[in-house]
Design a protein around this motif. Structure first.
Motif, PDB file in Angstrom:
ATOM      1  N   SER A 231     -81.285 -88.741   4.261  1.00  0.00           N
ATOM      2  CA  SER A 231     -81.924 -87.117   3.884  1.00  0.00           C
ATOM      3  C   SER A 231     -80.917 -86.230   4.203  1.00  0.00           C
ATOM      4  O   SER A 231     -80.589 -85.690   3.173  1.00  0.00           O
ATOM      5  N   LEU A 232     -79.909 -86.164   5.213  1.00  0.00           N
ATOM      6  CA  LEU A 232     -79.756 -85.355   6.026  1.00  0.00           C
ATOM      7  C   LEU A 232     -78.576 -85.452   5.059  1.00  0.00           C
ATOM      8  O   LEU A 232     -78.152 -84.310   4.794  1.00  0.00           O
ATOM      9  N   ALA A 233     -77.994 -85.925   5.226  1.00  0.00           N
ATOM     10  CA  ALA A 233     -76.189 -86.155   4.652  1.00  0.00           C
ATOM     11  C   ALA A 233     -76.030 -85.943   3.325  1.00  0.00           C
ATOM     12  O   ALA A 233     -75.696 -84.600   2.547  1.00  0.00           O
ATOM     13  N   MET A 234     -77.573 -85.905   2.433  1.00  0.00           N
ATOM     14  CA  MET A 234     -77.641 -85.553   0.962  1.00  0.00           C
ATOM     15  C   MET A 234     -77.926 -83.794   0.929  1.00  0.00           C
ATOM     16  O   MET A 234     -77.337 -83.018   0.291  1.00  0.00           O
ATOM     17  N   PHE A 235     -78.806 -83.229   1.794  1.00  0.00           N
ATOM     18  CA  PHE A 235     -79.595 -82.239   2.134  1.00  0.00           C
ATOM     19  C   PHE A 235     -77.995 -81.299   2.354  1.00  0.00           C
ATOM     20  O   PHE A 235     -77.589 -79.974   1.931  1.00  0.00           O
ATOM     21  N   ARG A 236     -77.431 -81.230   3.511  1.00  0.00           N
ATOM     22  CA  ARG A 236     -75.603 -80.488   3.938  1.00  0.00           C
ATOM     23  C   ARG A 236     -75.115 -81.116   2.597  1.00  0.00           C
ATOM     24  O   ARG A 236     -74.516 -79.795   2.826  1.00  0.00           O
ATOM     25  N   THR A 237     -75.487 -82.084   2.002  1.00  0.00           N
ATOM     26  CA  THR A 237     -74.110 -81.987   0.907  1.00  0.00           C
ATOM     27  C   THR A 237     -74.219 -81.121  -0.599  1.00  0.00           C
ATOM     28  O   THR A 237     -74.137 -80.045  -0.695  1.00  0.00           O
ATOM     29  N   ILE A 238     -75.657 -80.248  -0.378  1.00  0.00           N
ATOM     30  CA  ILE A 238     -76.780 -79.436  -1.295  1.00  0.00           C
ATOM     31  C   ILE A 238     -76.306 -78.412  -0.893  1.00  0.00           C
ATOM     32  O   ILE A 238     -76.061 -77.420  -1.645  1.00  0.00           O
ATOM     33  N   THR A 239     -75.984 -77.995   0.327  1.00  0.00           N
ATOM     34  CA  THR A 239     -75.861 -76.410   0.601  1.00  0.00           C
ATOM     35  C   THR A 239     -74.675 -76.483   1.533  1.00  0.00           C
ATOM     36  O   THR A 239     -74.697 -75.942   2.024  1.00  0.00           O
ATOM     37  N   GLY A 240     -73.769 -77.023   1.242  1.00  0.00           N
ATOM     38  CA  GLY A 240     -72.522 -76.455   1.505  1.00  0.00           C
ATOM     39  C   GLY A 240     -71.857 -77.334   3.329  1.00  0.00           C
ATOM     40  O   GLY A 240     -71.236 -76.954   3.682  1.00  0.00           O
ATOM     41  N   MET A 241     -72.474 -78.231   3.292  1.00  0.00           N
ATOM     42  CA  MET A 241     -71.791 -79.492   4.416  1.00  0.00           C
ATOM     43  C   MET A 241     -72.024 -78.166   5.586  1.00  0.00           C
ATOM     44  O   MET A 241     -70.571 -77.741   6.511  1.00  0.00           O
ATOM     45  N   PRO A 242     -73.193 -77.625   6.437  1.00  0.00           N
ATOM     46  CA  PRO A 242     -73.218 -76.794   7.387  1.00  0.00           C
ATOM     47  C   PRO A 242     -72.766 -78.346   8.659  1.00  0.00           C
ATOM     48  O   PRO A 242     -73.245 -79.145   8.615  1.00  0.00           O
ATOM     49  N   THR A 243     -72.688 -77.086   9.518  1.00  0.00           N
ATOM     50  CA  THR A 243     -72.220 -78.345  10.870  1.00  0.00           C
ATOM     51  C   THR A 243     -73.740 -78.236  11.520  1.00  0.00           C
ATOM     52  O   THR A 243     -74.602 -77.901  11.832  1.00  0.00           O
ATOM     53  N   VAL A 244     -73.799 -79.558  12.146  1.00  0.00           N
ATOM     54  CA  VAL A 244     -74.919 -79.659  13.062  1.00  0.00           C
ATOM     55  C   VAL A 244     -74.545 -79.498  14.376  1.00  0.00           C
ATOM     56  O   VAL A 244     -73.966 -80.306  14.717  1.00  0.00           O
ATOM     57  N   GLU A 245     -75.698 -78.588  14.801  1.00  0.00           N
ATOM     58  CA  GLU A 245     -75.874 -78.879  16.120  1.00  0.00           C
ATOM     59  C   GLU A 245     -77.285 -79.266  17.017  1.00  0.00           C
ATOM     60  O   GLU A 245     -78.374 -78.621  15.931  1.00  0.00           O
ATOM     61  N   PRO A 246     -77.766 -79.506  17.999  1.00  0.00           N
ATOM     62  CA  PRO A 246     -78.956 -79.754  18.781  1.00  0.00           C
ATOM     63  C   PRO A 246     -79.108 -78.239  19.065  1.00  0.00           C
ATOM     64  O   PRO A 246     -78.430 -77.583  19.513  1.00  0.00           O
ATOM     65  N   ARG A 247     -80.517 -78.490  19.185  1.00  0.00           N
ATOM     66  CA  ARG A 247     -81.064 -77.289  19.943  1.00  0.00           C
ATOM     67  C   ARG A 247     -82.203 -76.876  20.425  1.00  0.00           C
ATOM     68  O   ARG A 247     -82.967 -78.038  20.526  1.00  0.00           O
ATOM     69  N   TYR A 248     -82.015 -76.885  22.027  1.00  0.00           N
ATOM     70  CA  TYR A 248     -82.950 -76.773  22.726  1.00  0.00           C
ATOM     71  C   TYR A 248     -83.740 -75.807  23.247  1.00  0.00           C
ATOM     72  O   TYR A 248     -83.407 -74.790  23.126  1.00  0.00           O
ATOM     73  N   PRO A 249     -84.566 -75.872  24.122  1.00  0.00           N
ATOM     74  CA  PRO A 249     -85.576 -74.566  24.395  1.00  0.00           C
ATOM     75  C   PRO A 249     -84.946 -74.026  25.528  1.00  0.00           C
ATOM     76  O   PRO A 249     -83.961 -74.179  26.274  1.00  0.00           O
ATOM     77  N   PRO A 250     -84.803 -72.345  25.954  1.00  0.00           N
ATOM     78  CA  PRO A 250     -84.329 -71.645  26.529  1.00  0.00           C
ATOM     79  C   PRO A 250     -84.411 -72.246  27.879  1.00  0.00           C
ATOM     80  O   PRO A 250     -84.943 -73.258  28.250  1.00  0.00           O
ATOM     81  N   GLN A 251     -82.869 -71.673  29.178  1.00  0.00           N
ATOM     82  CA  GLN A 251     -83.733 -72.298  30.441  1.00  0.00           C
ATOM     83  C   GLN A 251     -84.760 -72.428  31.120  1.00  0.00           C
ATOM     84  O   GLN A 251     -85.706 -71.198  31.457  1.00  0.00           O
ATOM     85  N   PRO A 252     -85.022 -73.335  31.741  1.00  0.00           N
ATOM     86  CA  PRO A 252     -86.429 -73.620  31.983  1.00  0.00           C
ATOM     87  C   PRO A 252     -86.508 -73.421  33.199  1.00  0.00           C
ATOM     88  O   PRO A 252     -86.280 -73.251  34.711  1.00  0.00           O
ATOM     89  N   PRO A 253     -87.920 -73.602  33.163  1.00  0.00           N
ATOM     90  CA  PRO A 253     -87.687 -74.080  34.769  1.00  0.00           C
ATOM     91  C   PRO A 253     -87.664 -75.753  35.007  1.00  0.00           C
ATOM     92  O   PRO A 253     -87.171 -75.666  34.057  1.00  0.00           O
ATOM     93  N   VAL A 254     -87.918 -76.399  36.128  1.00  0.00           N
ATOM     94  CA  VAL A 254     -87.563 -77.670  36.748  1.00  0.00           C
ATOM     95  C   VAL A 254     -87.837 -78.560  36.334  1.00  0.00           C
ATOM     96  O   VAL A 254     -89.384 -78.965  35.607  1.00  0.00           O
ATOM     97  N   GLY A 255     -87.171 -79.687  35.185  1.00  0.00           N
ATOM     98  CA  GLY A 255     -87.227 -80.770  34.724  1.00  0.00           C
ATOM     99  C   GLY A 255     -87.028 -81.093  34.122  1.00  0.00           C
ATOM    100  O   GLY A 255     -86.355 -80.724  32.495  1.00  0.00           O
ATOM    101  N   ASP A 256     -86.579 -82.258  33.490  1.00  0.00           N
ATOM    102  CA  ASP A 256     -86.054 -83.102  32.489  1.00  0.00           C
ATOM    103  C   ASP A 256     -86.676 -82.805  31.146  1.00  0.00           C
ATOM    104  O   ASP A 256     -85.499 -82.733  30.651  1.00  0.00           O
ATOM    105  N   ARG A 257     -87.501 -82.885  30.612  1.00  0.00           N
ATOM    106  CA  ARG A 257     -88.305 -82.454  29.777  1.00  0.00           C
ATOM    107  C   ARG A 257     -87.927 -81.548  29.178  1.00  0.00           C
ATOM    108  O   ARG A 257     -87.465 -81.677  27.408  1.00  0.00           O
ATOM    109  N   TYR A 258     -87.570 -80.239  29.535  1.00  0.00           N
ATOM    110  CA  TYR A 258     -86.487 -79.082  29.364  1.00  0.00           C
ATOM    111  C   TYR A 258     -85.307 -78.998  28.239  1.00  0.00           C
ATOM    112  O   TYR A 258     -84.798 -78.628  28.232  1.00  0.00           O
ATOM    113  N   ASP A 259     -85.126 -80.808  28.716  1.00  0.00           N
ATOM    114  CA  ASP A 259     -83.717 -81.279  28.455  1.00  0.00           C
ATOM    115  C   ASP A 259     -83.745 -81.869  27.391  1.00  0.00           C
ATOM    116  O   ASP A 259     -82.563 -81.540  26.557  1.00  0.00           O
TER     117      ASP A 259
END
Length: 739
Positions: A231-259
């Protein structure tokens, strides 16, 4: 007051993960499922059409997989005649098309006929017409097509075909975490097809613990590379093949979950679209309707109608088309919150249209924090308020807390697309109310006593002990779930019974049933009933049991061993042997308290139960103690299996593969392994109607194991087939018209 705070404490421990409670997680899933069903739009989305390889298509075109030239014809028709905008294929073409015999012709050119130039020249002229894979590749080339493939974690990490280019690699993450589902193997398309249509997406779903498909992963990891879903590949096809990037929360307090990535960003010139994901990079499927051709969410068009030009061009023109199947035999039906047999292809259609509309349902990364705040507020209000109120006031305050929690949660879901937990808070509120009204202990004690009375005669005492720890999770109410059923019948019992007085017969039956029942209970089985010289049992209810199929197989082998021990004892006093026949099947069954007003029992019913009974009867035909269905064999991989046949039993239209377990996998000997390989070749030759080769293999097998009924049976069948060949549409299966 302190007692009232106990449910709150338990709720907090659950939310913090210190004392997780699976029941609350399941309840949250059930609440989510119910709300999803209530709020589905159930309106037709015209943008996506599903071209369905349905039962009609299989009847008109032939069984799947079709010859690739027919698939190529379908692709050409969709693009040339119907002028579709995009084709997504919820199928995979991992094996070469051998329907024309081209591989055999090429082998002859390399070996037996390599010295005949005329043969090689003729094959060169014919190759283009015979190479169906190339025809399909030509049909795909240069067209907007997204192919499908699948990942697997099978033992050995089997890999076939050519994967597309990944959208991300671990080296692109700068050392951060991307916790996608991880796989070790895959089944992808043939290299020639992948080269012609290089864009592809996986179509795996990852069911929850209850087997329900609620979400689909957008990215999955293999060997440090991340691949996109169909489904993602089809959506990217119809929207002009945008690049895929993961997004993370702002730099946290300490703890791996924020990563952990909280969204997937699709970026291109002109803007960025963020898709919220869970910690497995999956999105909740926003189901539009109950699914299938009659579900009303998407238009379904039979693939055979497209091939036969029975579909008007305007129906598909400029539409996004997904090619998939609703045929039950092709195993792409999934259990979902909105339907127990939901077409897998439609799950991708739901995600695709939701991406197009920007209306995804999200489980945000702060869900646990939200639940903790709501839990504390509601718990403290009840803990301090209830002791100050009378019975009526306590009921009113509890109902007000319930309504506030449910109302806030529903508003966030409907207004902002947030799927947030609330089962823990609701359960805590309920428990606090019950404890405060002094009913907790009495209700719990009564429930435990009733549970022991209800189930004590059906299940082993140790299972009753497990059940009384959480009596609210069990009831006699009928429900449908996946179970494994066992039927065991004593062979030769009628002849023995005719020579014995009634008291002796009673003693024999009591002895045999007592020892077999002991075996069943040792392996957590539930006794259903005794019927003459037959015993029926099942696994997986009332206590849910992981690996119930494997437990049933182990029980069957131990029961056969117990009968052998009984026969040794009988032989010592010159008494005839007792035979045994055992049938096993795994599938969806209705289980619960059933019967009349006069007599009721906790039992299982359904087609899967009937099939188990039919399989028990086949033990006599194939000369084995145990006959199991393909579904049981699949769920019990730690045993050595021998396939017996494909059969159509009375009451079942489709042929099913049947097997017999021989021993545990770690007990496999080299001699048995060689025998099974020889048998596989014999069975392959039988289904190819190569009677000479089949008989040659059977003769070798009979020399190795002259007493085995199975090999004599197939030798006799070969003789019969030579005298009276099977019809042209014979598929290698055997029909049994008796019960």
């Amino acid at each position: 007051m302190a007692v009232s705070l106990l449910p709150l404490l338990l709720g907090v421990l659950h939310v913090l993960g210190i004392l997780p409670m699976d029941g609350l997680l399941r309840l949250d899933d059930q609440i989510y499922d119910a709300r999803l069903r209530w709020t589905m739009p159930a309106t037709l989305d015209e943008r996506v059409v599903i071209v369905d390889i349905d039962e009609q298509s299989l009847a008109e075109v032939g069984q799947w997989p079709w010859p690739r030239n027919r698939v190529a014809e379908l692709v050409d028709t969709l693009f040339d005649r119907h002028q579709i905008a995009l084709l997504g294929m919820d199928t995979v073409f991992a094996e070469p098309d051998a329907s024309t015999g081209l591989p055999q012709l090429e082998r002859l050119a390399r070996e037996d006929l390599k010295d005949l130039p005329a043969y090689s020249a003729a094959l060169t002229r014919l190759r283009q017409g015979l190479d169906h894979d190339r025809q399909l590749a030509d049909a795909l080339r240069g067209r907007p097509v997204v192919m499908g493939f699948y990942f697997s974690n099978e033992s050995g990490g089997r890999r076939s075909g050519a994967l597309p280019e990944p959208v991300l690699r671990r080296s692109d993450l700068g050392g951060r975490t991307l916790r996608a589902t991880q796989w070790t193997g895959y089944g992808a398309n043939l290299p020639g097809l992948a080269a012609a249509a290089p864009l592809a997406g996986f179509f795996n779903a990852v069911p929850g613990d209850d087997g329900m498909v609620r979400s689909l992963p957008l990215l999955a990891e293999l060997d440090g590379a991340y691949y996109e879903s169909l489904s993602l590949a089809m959506f990217r096809t119809i929207t002009g093949m945008p690049t895929v990037e993961p997004r993370y929360p702002p730099q946290p307090p300490v703890g791996d979950r924020y990563d952990l990535a909280h969204s997937i960003a699709l970026r291109k010139e002109g803007g960025t679209l963020e898709i919220p994901v869970d910690d497995r990079l999956a999105v909740l499927v926003p189901f539009r309707g109950p699914g299938g051709p009659q579900g009303g969410a998407f238009r379904y068009v039979s693939a055979s109608d497209v091939l036969a030009n029975r579909v008007a061009p305007e129906v598909l023109r400029d539409r996004i088309v997904l090619l998939g199947t609703t045929a039950p035999g092709l195993l792409d039906l999934r259990a979902t919150p909105v339907g127990e047999a939901y077409p897998g292809v439609e799950t991708h259609a739901n995600v695709l249209t939701a991406l197009m509309d920007g209306r995804m349902i999200a489980r945000p990364d702060y869900a646990a924090g939200y639940e903790l705040v709501v839990l504390l507020v509601a718990g403290l209000v009840l803990a301090f308020g209830l002791p100050q109120l009378g019975a009526a006031g306590a009921v009113g305050l509890s109902l007000a807390v319930f309504a506030a929690v449910a109302g806030l949660n529903t508003w966030l879901y409907l207004g902002h697309g947030l799927a947030l937990p609330m089962a823990g808070t609701l359960v805590m509120a309920g428990l606090t109310f019950v404890i405060n009204m002094s009913y907790g202990y009495l209700v719990e004690s009564r429930a435990k006593r009733e549970l022991a009375q209800l189930f004590g005669t059906y299940v082993p005492p140790e299972l009753v002990d497990e059940m009384v720890r959480d009596p609210d999770s069990y009831s006699m109410e009928a429900s449908t779930r996946e179970l494994t059923v066992l039927f065991c019948d004593m062979r030769g019992f009628t002849a023995i019974a005719e020579t014995m007085p009634p008291t002796g017969l009673q003693a024999l039956l009591n002895t045999v049933f007592s020892r077999l029942t002991r075996v069943i209970r040792q392996h957590r089985g539930t006794i259903d009933k005794y019927m003459g010289d037959c015993v029926m049992a099942f696994w997986g209810a009332p206590v849910e049991t992981r690996g119930h199929a494997a437990l049933a197989v182990l029980t069957a082998l131990d029961m056969a061993a117990e009968i052998a021990a009984i026969n040794r004892e009988r032989a010592a006093v010159h008494l005839p042997d007792i035979g045994v026949g055992i049938g096993l099947n795994t599938g969806d069954m209705c289980v619960g308290d059933m019967g009349s007003d006069v007599r009721r029992s906790y039992t299982v019913v359904g087609d899967a139960v009937n099939l188990g009974a039919r399989l028990e009867g086949l033990t006599r035909v194939y000369g084995v103690d145990v006959v199991a269905s393909e579904s049981t064999r699949r769920q019990a991989p730690d045993f050595v299996w021998q396939e017996l046949d494909r059969v159509r039993v009375k009451g079942k239209a489709q042929a099913v593969a049947i097997h017999t377990p021989l021993c545990a996998a770690d007990q496999l000997t080299p001699e048995l392994s060689d025998e099974l390989k020889e048998w596989e070749q014999a069975l392959k030759a039988w289904r190819q109607q190569n009677w000479d080769r089949c008989l040659a293999h059977l003769e070798k097998l009979q020399r190795k194991n002259a007493k085995k009924v199975l090999y004599r049976l197939y030798a006799e069948r070969v003789v019969s087939m030579r005298v009276e060949p099977p019809p042209p549409d014979w598929d290698g299966s055997t029909a049994f018209d008796t019960k």
